[in-house]
Design an enzyme around this catalytic site. Sequence first.
Site, PDB file in Angstrom:
ATOM      1  N   TYR A  56      15.324   3.656  78.263  1.00  0.00           N
ATOM      2  CA  TYR A  56      16.050   3.277  77.043  1.00  0.00           C
ATOM      3  C   TYR A  56      17.311   3.848  76.753  1.00  0.00           C
ATOM      4  O   TYR A  56      17.672   5.158  77.447  1.00  0.00           O
ATOM      5  CB  TYR A  56      15.136   3.212  75.796  1.00  0.00           C
ATOM      6  CG  TYR A  56      14.582   4.506  75.503  1.00  0.00           C
ATOM      7  CD1 TYR A  56      15.320   5.627  75.145  1.00  0.00           C
ATOM      8  CD2 TYR A  56      13.265   4.648  75.916  1.00  0.00           C
ATOM      9  CE1 TYR A  56      14.641   6.824  74.689  1.00  0.00           C
ATOM     10  CE2 TYR A  56      12.685   5.858  75.633  1.00  0.00           C
ATOM     11  CZ  TYR A  56      13.355   6.983  75.143  1.00  0.00           C
ATOM     12  OH  TYR A  56      12.624   8.405  74.993  1.00  0.00           O
ATOM     13  N   THR A  90      13.881  14.062  70.168  1.00  0.00           N
ATOM     14  CA  THR A  90      12.676  14.986  70.415  1.00  0.00           C
ATOM     15  C   THR A  90      12.854  15.822  71.543  1.00  0.00           C
ATOM     16  O   THR A  90      12.103  16.927  71.472  1.00  0.00           O
ATOM     17  CB  THR A  90      11.285  14.309  70.689  1.00  0.00           C
ATOM     18  OG1 THR A  90      11.412  13.400  71.663  1.00  0.00           O
ATOM     19  CG2 THR A  90      10.989  13.021  69.188  1.00  0.00           C
ATOM     20  N   ASP A  91      13.735  15.698  72.473  1.00  0.00           N
ATOM     21  CA  ASP A  91      13.598  16.640  73.660  1.00  0.00           C
ATOM     22  C   ASP A  91      13.955  18.193  73.308  1.00  0.00           C
ATOM     23  O   ASP A  91      13.574  18.975  73.949  1.00  0.00           O
ATOM     24  CB  ASP A  91      14.583  16.231  74.695  1.00  0.00           C
ATOM     25  CG  ASP A  91      13.938  14.953  75.660  1.00  0.00           C
ATOM     26  OD1 ASP A  91      12.933  14.524  75.609  1.00  0.00           O
ATOM     27  OD2 ASP A  91      14.826  14.507  76.285  1.00  0.00           O
ATOM     28  N   GLU A 136       3.716  43.653  73.414  1.00  0.00           N
ATOM     29  CA  GLU A 136       4.615  44.689  73.924  1.00  0.00           C
ATOM     30  C   GLU A 136       3.726  45.404  75.080  1.00  0.00           C
ATOM     31  O   GLU A 136       2.579  45.440  74.829  1.00  0.00           O
ATOM     32  CB  GLU A 136       4.857  45.879  72.834  1.00  0.00           C
ATOM     33  CG  GLU A 136       5.947  45.282  71.808  1.00  0.00           C
ATOM     34  CD  GLU A 136       6.448  46.262  70.856  1.00  0.00           C
ATOM     35  OE1 GLU A 136       5.889  47.221  70.978  1.00  0.00           O
ATOM     36  OE2 GLU A 136       6.845  46.008  69.731  1.00  0.00           O
TER      37      GLU A 136
END
Length: 336
Positions: free
Chosen positions: A36, A101-102, A292
């Site tokens: 799209y 949304t990517d 860590e």
Amino acid sequence: MTSSNRTPNTLRQIVILGVGGTIAASAASATQTHDYKLTGTLDTVLEQVPQLGEIANIRSEQVVNVASHEVDNAVLLRLASRVNEHLADPAVDGVVITHGTDTLEETTYFLHLVVKIAKPVVVTGAMRPSSALSADGPLNLYNAVRVAISEDAAGMGVLVVLDERVVSARDATKTHTSATDAFRGPDSVELGALSGGRVRFAASPLRRHTCDTSFDLAAVQALPQVDIVYGYQNAGTHFFRAAIEAGARGIVFAATGNGSLSEAAKAGVLMARERGVAVVRSSRVAAGAVSECADDACYHTIAADTLNPPKARILLMLGLAHGMDTTALRRAFEIY
């Protein structure tokens, strides 16, 4: 947070800012949910949700109109400025943002760290184009406004609303390429949900955000370059070298497992530190914290905690823009 000039019976004033994305896109067929194109604007999106006028007074502004993979640092700064300016208006009760949304998780975390007013900020989008037989954008937008007018949403930082879920911007991650329930937090962490016509919050974010961060964009004209280097079997040092030579001031290493450094990665980190480039150890694994370890003391690296590589890049970028050294950056990854 309610505005001072609004009576209890008056609809709340919500500003909707458009950035673009699938929610404003369309395809050639109603059954086509891929290939799209961005063909609409925020106005065309709003035309699909006339019911918004029943729950809030709406003002709208198209900030930019791009696919979210085209959102760059300049857009982030512009959007943050517009959010802060609108929220500073006593007549405005909250802001809703429509976004692709990517990279939605990156933009929302950026705003989560730099918005300086406790009014609701809600970001939404769509996994299917507006032309689809079962487009999710209109309901997502309606629900985002419902969350923005909720008194419980104030002080929660930036929220992501899709598929009737409410997730903190710090935790929201796109977990599926096409499903409508793609956004959630690691280990299914959610702040609330929408059901039965109500917004129901079950938790609140514990990490510092918005008004409680040390980040102020007033004096920031540009953001420093921070790159992500991906870890994999047989990886060399060339991506570290390329980032350094391209001018990166910071590198996020999307490492294997618990942020493990291969021998090649250690060599790349040493090259970076010799050039004054900060390096954060994140992980390509979807969930869990990078803790860590002895390598941090040896190579002056910074553990990303539970931030994935894209979000770690956002925090490192802001930290460097505010002149943080390694000690301050380590503290930032602990508290934000």
